[in-house]
Write a protein that holds these residues in place. Sequence first.
Motif, mmCIF file in Angstrom:
data_model
loop_
_atom_site.group_PDB
_atom_site.id
_atom_site.type_symbol
_atom_site.label_atom_id
_atom_site.label_comp_id
_atom_site.label_asym_id
_atom_site.label_seq_id
_atom_site.Cartn_x
_atom_site.Cartn_y
_atom_site.Cartn_z
ATOM 1 N N MET A 71 0.840 -1.204 0.000
ATOM 2 C CA MET A 71 0.000 0.000 0.000
ATOM 3 C C MET A 71 0.872 1.250 0.000
ATOM 4 O O MET A 71 0.590 2.211 -0.703
ATOM 5 N N ARG A 72 1.937 1.214 0.805
ATOM 6 C CA ARG A 72 2.812 2.386 0.863
ATOM 7 C C ARG A 72 3.567 2.587 -0.436
ATOM 8 O O ARG A 72 3.748 3.719 -0.897
ATOM 9 N N LEU A 73 3.998 1.511 -1.079
ATOM 10 C CA LEU A 73 4.685 1.625 -2.356
ATOM 11 C C LEU A 73 3.724 2.110 -3.451
ATOM 12 O O LEU A 73 4.107 2.884 -4.318
ATOM 13 N N GLY A 74 2.481 1.653 -3.373
ATOM 14 C CA GLY A 74 1.485 2.123 -4.336
ATOM 15 C C GLY A 74 1.224 3.610 -4.189
ATOM 16 O O GLY A 74 1.047 4.325 -5.168
ATOM 17 N N ALA A 75 1.218 4.091 -2.950
ATOM 18 C CA ALA A 75 1.003 5.524 -2.713
ATOM 19 C C ALA A 75 2.180 6.342 -3.259
ATOM 20 O O ALA A 75 2.001 7.437 -3.779
ATOM 21 N N LEU A 76 3.386 5.790 -3.173
ATOM 22 C CA LEU A 76 4.552 6.488 -3.704
ATOM 23 C C LEU A 76 4.515 6.544 -5.231
ATOM 24 O O LEU A 76 4.933 7.532 -5.834
#
Length: 68
Positions: A60-65
């Motif tokens: 999820m955090r990588l997708g947000a980046l």
Amino acid sequence: MKTLDYLALTIAIIGAVNWGLIGFFDWNLVASLFGSMSLISRIVYALVGLCGLYLLTMYMRLGALDEA
């Protein structure tokens, strides 16, 4: 947060190596070090599992980046 990410990743890698040893050589490193299903072994297994669940949030955090 970055320190927690690295710690979780390190523990998950240790768990993956242990599973590799079980699969390739039928040898459980955690059980060899701490005893088969002793309290410490169960804690190690639980920590590996929790770290794996925590690392799921990395997607999820990588997708947000990627979106930024």
